[in-house]
Design a protein around this motif. Structure first.
Motif, PDB file in Angstrom:
ATOM      1  N   GLN A 148     -36.005  17.841 -79.477  1.00 26.44           N
ATOM      2  CA  GLN A 148     -34.779  16.958 -80.099  1.00 26.44           C
ATOM      3  C   GLN A 148     -34.477  17.024 -81.563  1.00 26.44           C
ATOM      4  N   GLY A 149     -35.828  16.747 -82.063  1.00 32.73           N
ATOM      5  CA  GLY A 149     -35.906  17.077 -83.518  1.00 32.73           C
ATOM      6  C   GLY A 149     -35.474  18.234 -84.097  1.00 32.73           C
TER       7      GLY A 149
ATOM      8  N   LYS B 289     -31.708  18.902 -83.841  1.00 31.38           N
ATOM      9  CA  LYS B 289     -31.020  17.859 -85.016  1.00 31.38           C
ATOM     10  C   LYS B 289     -31.074  18.865 -86.076  1.00 31.38           C
TER      11      LYS B 289
ATOM     12  N   LYS C 186     -28.909  21.639 -86.032  1.00 32.67           N
ATOM     13  CA  LYS C 186     -27.238  21.391 -86.004  1.00 32.67           C
ATOM     14  C   LYS C 186     -26.933  20.935 -87.541  1.00 32.67           C
ATOM     15  N   GLU C 187     -27.715  20.195 -88.445  1.00 28.79           N
ATOM     16  CA  GLU C 187     -27.608  19.969 -89.669  1.00 28.79           C
ATOM     17  C   GLU C 187     -27.486  20.998 -90.477  1.00 28.79           C
TER      18      GLU C 187
END
Length: 109
Positions: A96-97, A100, A103-104
């Motif tokens: 998940q990290g 994220k 996505k950033e």
């Protein structure tokens, strides 16, 4: 401890103890090409559960808590049982990290 640090420690142990001859042999053992192993070391590619599982299956004498969680010592006998749920929970948080961050990066382009 990062998963790549765990893999590097295992590689060094196997190489130093002459259980493997070179990096290509280690790469094949964990289901990677030589290039894939290079990408893992440079963190262009993430270590996944399949890599760790391959080592655990090939070397049952290794401490599972070290392989999967980075706890204890590689060759230390571990009498605990690893709870698959908590193992997958940690792995999922790691993924998940990564998602994220990706996505950033996409949003910033």
């Amino acid at each position: 401890m990062k998963y790549i640090e765990i893999l590097n420690t295992i590689y060094s142990y196997l190489y130093d103890n002459k259980e493997i001859k070179n990096q290509k042999e280690f790469a094949n053992m964990i289901g990677e090409t030589n290039t894939g192993w290079g990408d893992l070391k440079l963190e262009r590619k993430k270590v996944n559960i399949k890599h760790l599982r391959a080592i655990a299956l090939k070397f049952p004498e290794f401490n599972r808590s070290y392989i999967f969680l980075g706890e204890g010592k590689l060759t230390e006998k571990d009498n605990r049982t690893i709870d698959n749920y908590s193992l997958m929970e940690d792995y999922t948080k790691n993924l998940q990290g990564t998602i994220k961050l990706l996505k950033e990066k996409i949003d910033n382009k």
